[in-house]
Design a protein around this motif. Structure first.
Motif, short mmCIF file in Angstrom:
data_model
loop_
_atom_site.label_atom_id
_atom_site.label_comp_id
_atom_site.label_asym_id
_atom_site.label_seq_id
_atom_site.Cartn_x
_atom_site.Cartn_y
_atom_site.Cartn_z
N ALA A 10 0.84 -1.21 0.00
CA ALA A 10 0.00 0.00 0.00
C ALA A 10 0.87 1.25 0.00
CB ALA A 10 -0.93 -0.01 1.22
N PHE A 11 1.95 1.22 0.80
CA PHE A 11 2.84 2.37 0.85
C PHE A 11 3.55 2.59 -0.48
CE2 PHE A 11 7.04 4.26 1.69
CZ PHE A 11 6.64 5.46 2.27
N LEU A 12 3.96 1.48 -1.13
CA LEU A 12 4.61 1.60 -2.44
C LEU A 12 3.69 2.26 -3.45
CD1 LEU A 12 6.78 1.04 -4.58
CD2 LEU A 12 5.86 -1.28 -4.79
N ALA A 13 2.43 1.83 -3.49
CA ALA A 13 1.49 2.40 -4.45
C ALA A 13 1.30 3.90 -4.21
CB ALA A 13 0.15 1.67 -4.35
N LEU A 14 1.14 4.29 -2.95
CA LEU A 14 0.94 5.71 -2.63
C LEU A 14 2.22 6.51 -2.88
CD1 LEU A 14 -1.15 5.35 0.66
CD2 LEU A 14 -1.98 6.03 -1.60
N TRP A 15 3.35 5.94 -2.47
CA TRP A 15 4.65 6.59 -2.65
C TRP A 15 4.94 6.87 -4.12
CZ3 TRP A 15 9.05 8.44 -0.23
CH2 TRP A 15 10.23 8.42 -0.95
N ALA A 16 4.77 5.86 -4.95
CA ALA A 16 5.11 5.99 -6.36
C ALA A 16 4.15 6.95 -7.07
CB ALA A 16 5.08 4.62 -7.03
N THR A 17 2.85 6.81 -6.79
CA THR A 17 1.87 7.67 -7.45
C THR A 17 2.09 9.13 -7.08
OG1 THR A 17 0.24 5.87 -7.41
CG2 THR A 17 -0.59 8.09 -7.79
N ALA A 18 2.22 9.40 -5.78
CA ALA A 18 2.46 10.77 -5.33
C ALA A 18 3.79 11.30 -5.85
CB ALA A 18 2.40 10.85 -3.81
N GLY A 19 4.80 10.42 -5.91
CA GLY A 19 6.13 10.85 -6.32
C GLY A 19 6.20 11.28 -7.78
N PHE A 24 6.22 15.64 -11.93
CA PHE A 24 5.52 16.35 -13.01
C PHE A 24 5.26 17.81 -12.64
CE2 PHE A 24 1.38 17.81 -14.63
CZ PHE A 24 1.63 17.77 -16.00
N ALA A 25 4.77 18.01 -11.41
CA ALA A 25 4.47 19.37 -10.96
C ALA A 25 5.73 20.24 -10.92
CB ALA A 25 3.80 19.34 -9.59
N GLY A 62 11.51 3.00 -4.74
CA GLY A 62 10.38 2.20 -5.22
C GLY A 62 10.83 0.83 -5.71
N ALA A 63 11.99 0.79 -6.41
CA ALA A 63 12.51 -0.49 -6.90
C ALA A 63 12.88 -1.41 -5.74
CB ALA A 63 13.73 -0.23 -7.78
N ALA A 64 13.46 -0.85 -4.69
CA ALA A 64 13.82 -1.66 -3.52
C ALA A 64 12.57 -2.24 -2.86
CB ALA A 64 14.61 -0.81 -2.52
N MET A 65 11.54 -1.43 -2.72
CA MET A 65 10.29 -1.93 -2.12
C MET A 65 9.64 -2.98 -3.01
SD MET A 65 8.48 1.36 -0.27
CE MET A 65 8.83 2.60 -1.51
N ALA A 66 9.65 -2.75 -4.33
CA ALA A 66 9.06 -3.70 -5.26
C ALA A 66 9.79 -5.04 -5.20
CB ALA A 66 9.07 -3.15 -6.68
N ALA A 67 11.12 -5.00 -5.12
CA ALA A 67 11.90 -6.24 -5.04
C ALA A 67 11.57 -7.01 -3.76
CB ALA A 67 13.39 -5.92 -5.12
#
Length: 234
Positions: A10-19, A24-25, A62-67
């Motif tokens: 859940a944290f990865l999804a929120l972290w990556a999306t917000a990041g 972009f901003a 994000g890559a570390a969390m995904a792994a």
């Protein structure tokens, strides 16, 4: 009862999306991209400082969390009785996705385009394959546990299907060229993959924790009467 491991996806999804949307901003604010010329690709937004620094750090973490999620998933599927060969195939596609994500962040588009594109292929296309392999596994082995509501599987199927369609659209639209539409599809693909990783929170909800088990290797001294293992709760 949801364990702490369910917080990681859940944290990865929120972290990556917000990041990525923060990058972009910043790119728009710093005028690194010009929206009047078209909607930018994710990589273009992360190509120029200072947002390139944030982009690299974001994707590396994000890559570390995904792994780590892929490794936990591997052990979960192993404990459910999934065969070693197919389970390892799933694991390695997930790890290649994580590696590709890190490559995208470290070899930015304007500095090393060929390497960047290879990383993007692993992150997006192989990442999508990672989830398709698991859908195929659960279709073939219907006796496997399926935590969560019945609609979770349908949601995964819908997200994977949409992701695959959008990947084809990215390639076609980029070659026409309709770059803004292609870039919008790329942003949608990234968001869908983040959501698919986030759904592992449901699968991990039945886990209380994980343990690192160290087995001693052969030594010159006589072996103990019984095997000794060092277990470290994580």
């Amino acid at each position: 009862m949801w364990g702490y491991l369910s917080l990681l996806p859940a944290f990865l999804a929120l972290w990556a999306t917000a990041g990525v949307w923060t990058v972009f901003a910043l790119a728009v604010t710093n005028r690194s991209v010009n929206l009047t010329e078209g909607f930018p690709y994710i990589s273009l937004c992360g190509s120029y400082p200072p947002q390139s620094c944030i982009f690299s750090q974001l994707l590396n973490m994000g890559a570390a969390m995904a792994a780590w999620i892929c490794i936990i998933r591997y052990h979960q599927l192993r404990d459910w009785g999934v065969g070693k060969w197919f389970n390892q195939l799933i694991l390695w596609t997930g790890l290649l996705c994580a590696l590709g994500t890190s490559v995208v962040g470290n070899f930015q588009q304007k500095n090393q385009l060929p390497t960047h594109l290879i990383g993007a292929f692993f992150a997006l296309f192989v990442g999508n394959l990672y989830f398709w392999l698991q859908l195929f596994l659960f279709w073939r082995m219907r006796s496997l546990p399926q935590p969560g509501a019945p609609w979770i599987r349908l949601l995964r199927l819908g997200l994977c299907s949409l992701c695959t369609i959008l990947m084809g659209a990215v390639v076609i639209l980029h070659s026409w060229p309709l770059r803004s539409a292609s870039a919008a599809c790329e942003w949608a693909i990234a968001t869908l993959l983040f959501a698919l990783f986030g759904l592992f929170a449901v699968d991990f909800s039945c886990l209380d924790g994980c343990t690192l088990c160290l087995q001693p290797g052969p030594s010159l001294s006589p072996p103990p009467a019984s095997p000794i293992s060092l277990q470290i709760p994580l």
